[in-house]
Design a protein around this motif. Structure first.
Motif, short mmCIF file in Angstrom:
data_model
loop_
_atom_site.label_atom_id
_atom_site.label_comp_id
_atom_site.label_asym_id
_atom_site.label_seq_id
_atom_site.Cartn_x
_atom_site.Cartn_y
_atom_site.Cartn_z
N ALA A 169 7.00 -5.35 7.97
CA ALA A 169 6.03 -4.68 7.12
C ALA A 169 6.81 -3.94 6.03
N VAL A 170 6.21 -3.85 4.86
CA VAL A 170 6.93 -3.28 3.72
C VAL A 170 6.12 -2.15 3.09
N GLY A 171 6.80 -1.08 2.81
CA GLY A 171 6.19 0.03 2.10
C GLY A 171 6.89 0.26 0.77
N TRP A 172 6.13 0.76 -0.18
CA TRP A 172 6.69 1.20 -1.46
C TRP A 172 6.49 2.71 -1.58
N PHE A 173 7.53 3.38 -2.03
CA PHE A 173 7.50 4.82 -2.22
C PHE A 173 8.07 5.13 -3.60
N ARG A 174 7.83 6.34 -4.05
CA ARG A 174 8.42 6.76 -5.32
C ARG A 174 8.79 8.23 -5.25
N GLN A 175 9.75 8.58 -6.08
CA GLN A 175 10.20 9.96 -6.14
C GLN A 175 10.42 10.35 -7.58
N ALA A 176 9.61 11.29 -8.03
CA ALA A 176 9.74 11.82 -9.38
C ALA A 176 10.73 12.98 -9.35
N PRO A 177 11.33 13.31 -10.49
CA PRO A 177 12.29 14.41 -10.53
C PRO A 177 11.69 15.71 -10.01
N GLY A 178 12.38 16.34 -9.10
CA GLY A 178 11.93 17.61 -8.57
C GLY A 178 10.82 17.53 -7.55
N LYS A 179 10.45 16.31 -7.18
CA LYS A 179 9.37 16.13 -6.21
C LYS A 179 9.85 15.37 -4.98
N GLU A 180 9.07 15.46 -3.93
CA GLU A 180 9.40 14.73 -2.72
C GLU A 180 9.01 13.25 -2.89
N ARG A 181 9.64 12.44 -2.07
CA ARG A 181 9.30 11.02 -2.06
C ARG A 181 7.87 10.86 -1.54
N GLN B 38 3.20 -5.09 -8.29
CA GLN B 38 2.70 -5.27 -9.65
C GLN B 38 2.03 -3.98 -10.08
N MET B 39 2.50 -3.42 -11.17
CA MET B 39 1.99 -2.13 -11.65
C MET B 39 1.36 -2.33 -13.02
N ASN B 40 0.07 -2.12 -13.09
CA ASN B 40 -0.67 -2.27 -14.34
C ASN B 40 -1.21 -0.93 -14.80
N ARG B 41 -1.58 -0.86 -16.06
CA ARG B 41 -2.17 0.36 -16.65
C ARG B 41 -1.32 1.57 -16.29
N LEU B 42 -0.04 1.45 -16.53
CA LEU B 42 0.88 2.52 -16.16
C LEU B 42 0.62 3.79 -16.94
N LYS B 43 0.88 4.91 -16.26
CA LYS B 43 0.68 6.23 -16.84
C LYS B 43 2.00 6.99 -16.82
N PRO B 44 2.16 7.97 -17.69
CA PRO B 44 3.40 8.77 -17.66
C PRO B 44 3.67 9.37 -16.29
N GLU B 45 2.64 9.72 -15.57
CA GLU B 45 2.83 10.32 -14.24
C GLU B 45 3.30 9.31 -13.19
N ASP B 46 3.38 8.04 -13.56
CA ASP B 46 3.96 7.04 -12.67
C ASP B 46 5.49 7.00 -12.77
N THR B 47 6.04 7.76 -13.70
CA THR B 47 7.49 7.79 -13.87
C THR B 47 8.16 8.32 -12.61
N ALA B 48 9.08 7.53 -12.09
CA ALA B 48 9.76 7.89 -10.84
C ALA B 48 10.79 6.81 -10.51
#
Length: 126
Positions: A32-44, A81-91
């Motif tokens: 099974a596969v998960g995707w995670f992200r971590q923005a600067p100064g934030k937790e994963r 696949q990431m569509n309609r990306l937003k600045p808050e998706d930066t990570a």
């Protein structure tokens, strides 16, 4: 299993990117596969999950309807696949894997994954 994430980059808001998570060492179809992200100064944080069979998918509310996970077992690769990306998706985006599906809650917790890729940077400009 070793994981290699790739496909990140710089994109304008509203654009699209496709991240790849390639596995080596073992057949990815047993994981099974998960995707995670971590923005600067934030937790994963959790982004999405695909079960071993591919038949069960879960997404964070913040990406639901915009991001899609798929897998190609012949290529031993899972995609985000990431569509309609937003600045808050930066990570930095990470893929992770484990050999069990588990509950929805368990899927969202990064400590429940045994294998991690190195991360790939996604930057969305406004």
């Amino acid at each position: 299993v070793q994981l290699q994430a790739s496909g990140g980059g710089l994109v304008q808001a509203g654009g699209s990117l496709r991240l790849s998570c390639a596995a080596s060492g073992r057949s990815f179809s047993n994981y099974a596969v998960g995707w995670f992200r971590q923005a600067p100064g934030k937790e994963r944080s959790f982004v999405g999950f695909m079960s071993r069979s591919g038949g069960s998918l879960n997404y964070a509310d913040s990406v639901k309807g915009r991001f899609t996970i798929s897998r190609d077992n012949a290529k031993n690769t899972v995609y985000l696949q990431m569509n309609r990306l937003k600045p808050e998706d930066t990570a930095v985006y990470y893929c992770a894997a484990r050999q069990w599906d588990g509950t929805i809650t368990a899927r969202t917790r990064n400590q429940n994954y045994d294998y991690w890729g190195q991360g790939t940077q996604v930057t969305v400009s406004s």
